[in-house]
Write an enzyme that holds these catalytic residues in place. Structure first.
Site, short mmCIF file in Angstrom:
data_model
loop_
_atom_site.label_atom_id
_atom_site.label_comp_id
_atom_site.label_asym_id
_atom_site.label_seq_id
_atom_site.Cartn_x
_atom_site.Cartn_y
_atom_site.Cartn_z
N TYR A 124 -32.22 25.71 52.13
CA TYR A 124 -32.91 26.92 51.94
C TYR A 124 -34.49 26.63 51.62
O TYR A 124 -35.33 27.20 51.01
CB TYR A 124 -32.62 27.89 50.78
N LYS A 169 -21.63 16.75 51.14
CA LYS A 169 -20.89 16.37 52.02
C LYS A 169 -21.56 15.10 52.90
O LYS A 169 -22.08 14.79 53.79
CB LYS A 169 -21.36 17.52 53.31
N ASP A 200 -15.93 21.02 52.29
CA ASP A 200 -14.90 21.69 53.13
C ASP A 200 -13.67 21.57 52.27
O ASP A 200 -12.99 22.77 52.34
CB ASP A 200 -14.81 21.25 54.57
N ASP A 224 -24.02 28.82 47.61
CA ASP A 224 -24.07 30.17 48.23
C ASP A 224 -22.69 30.53 48.56
O ASP A 224 -21.96 31.50 48.29
CB ASP A 224 -25.18 30.16 49.13
N ASP A 228 -19.67 32.95 46.79
CA ASP A 228 -19.30 34.36 47.80
C ASP A 228 -17.65 34.36 47.85
O ASP A 228 -16.79 35.29 47.58
CB ASP A 228 -19.76 34.51 48.77
#
Ligand code: NAI
Ligand code: MG
Length: 332
Positions: A124, A169, A200, A224, A228
């Site tokens: 971002y 990752k 993951d 993020d 959620d």
């Protein structure tokens, strides 16, 4: 405390007034500064936020924010990203815990973890090149940015189970090797137990064994998405609060967006906004008021006064009134 109040768009205009009623019922000394931002403002003026708005936000100690609708403009720059950067709020904190009498998707109540998400860089960064056939977004991971989020996460972990999970990752993205190395060093220096997970597999493990986690630290986009997803464990987006914290400023908002599908119907769940107010009060040192707010939310849930997303038939305002009445009854 000088508090900026941004209702924003959609259900933000319904849930933030509930949080403000609760703040009023607590009888604290607060200077409230209303600020208009978002899609509504963009439609009226062509700008969703101005430099003057940023200055007003900077003049306040903290911000209570609803949600804003993203305007349909390809050149639109995210208001939230601008605010996070301008006020340098580098830590995004999302506590995930079960609420009384609420069934999450897995119907379990044995988890209690916090996602600490780096809030200013990663994917971002806002550094993008948009072409007709190829578009790129630059992923920034800095030593300083990683160290300060790791410090924040360790400080939080020390007040909890002192257990830090670093999510990355780094097997695919070299930038995450830096994040992982820095987080490990900071954890060692703080004597916090750490382990790491690939993002993951972490998504899977958070659903299969959420009880194992205490404080989870990760980069911007991963945080993020994981937060959620974790909302489903707790029972829905209408319940989850969040905080954006910097050295000087802090910003509190429900995790959900402006929910245009239910906006205007008076049925949005105000609890995420109310628990965001609770986090604000804790940050400001009003711990007693924060506990009363939490108790009042638990009371409304236990007595079945709940909005349709939780299977109830109460309106946003009815849930708000139940919480306010509980607080008033305690302060008499
Ligand atoms: P959303 O979070 O607004 O809605 C997702 C789903 O959750 C919808 O079905 C909605 O009805 C439900 N929901 C959300 N809040 C609820 C509440 N308080 N009570 C009951 N149900 C609730 O996400 P969506 O639909 O992807 O985005 C809508 C708009 O909000 C977009 O313009 C998006 O860009 C913006 N957005 C803004 C955010 C912010 O300002 N912090 C965060 C996320 C999205
Ligand atoms: Mg999100």
């Amino acid at each position: 405390m000088r508090l900026a109040i941004v209702e924003g768009d959609g259900v933000g205009k319904e849930v933030i007034p509930v949080a403000v009623d609760i703040l009023d019922a607590l009888g604290l000394e607060v200077e409230k500064v209303p600020v208009e931002l978002g899609y509504g403002k963009w439609k009226r003026t062509g700008l969703a936020i101005t430099d003057e708005d940023i200055e007003i936000l900077k003049s306040c100690d903290c911000v209570l924010f609803g949600a804003i609708t993203t305007p349909p403009d390809p050149n639109y720059k995210s208001v939230l990203l601008s605010i996070r950067k301008e006020l340098d709020m580098y830590a995004n904190i999302r506590p995930i815990r079960p609420l009384p009498s609420v069934k999450g998707i897995l119907d379990r109540s044995d988890f209690n973890f916090v996602i600490v998400r780096e809030n200013t860089e990663g994917l971002y960064s806002g550094i993008e090149e948009i072409g007709e056939n190829v578009s790129t977004t630059k992923r920034i991971i800095s030593r300083t940015g990683s160290a300060r989020i790791a410090e924040y996460a360790c400080k939080l972990a020390k007040g909890r189970r002192s257990d830090l999970t670093i999510v990355h990752k780094s097997n695919v993205m070299k930038s995450d090797k830096l994040f992982l190395d820095v987080c490990r060093k900071v954890a060692a220096a703080n004597e916090v137990k750490e382990h790491d997970e690939l993002v993951d597999s972490m998504a899977y493990k958070l659903l299969v064994s959420p009880e194992k986690y205490d404080v989870v630290v990760t980069t911007n986009l991963f945080g993020d998405i994981l937060s959620d997803m974790s909302a489903a464990l707790a029972g829905g987006l209408g319940l989850l609060p969040s905080a954006n914290i910097g050295e000087k400023h802090a910003f509190f908002e429900p995790v959900h967006g402006s929910a245009p599908d239910i906006a205007g119907e008076g049925i949005a769940n105000p609890i995420a906004a109310v628990l965001s107010l609770k986090m604000l009060l804790e940050w400001n040192g009003n711990t007693e008021a924060a506990s009363i707010v939490e108790e009042a939310v638990d009371y409304s849930l236990n007595t079945g006064i709940r909005t349709p997303d939780l299977g109830g038939s109460s309106s946003t305002k009815e849930v708000g009134s139940a919480i306010v009445n509980y607080i008033r009854s305690k302060s008499n």
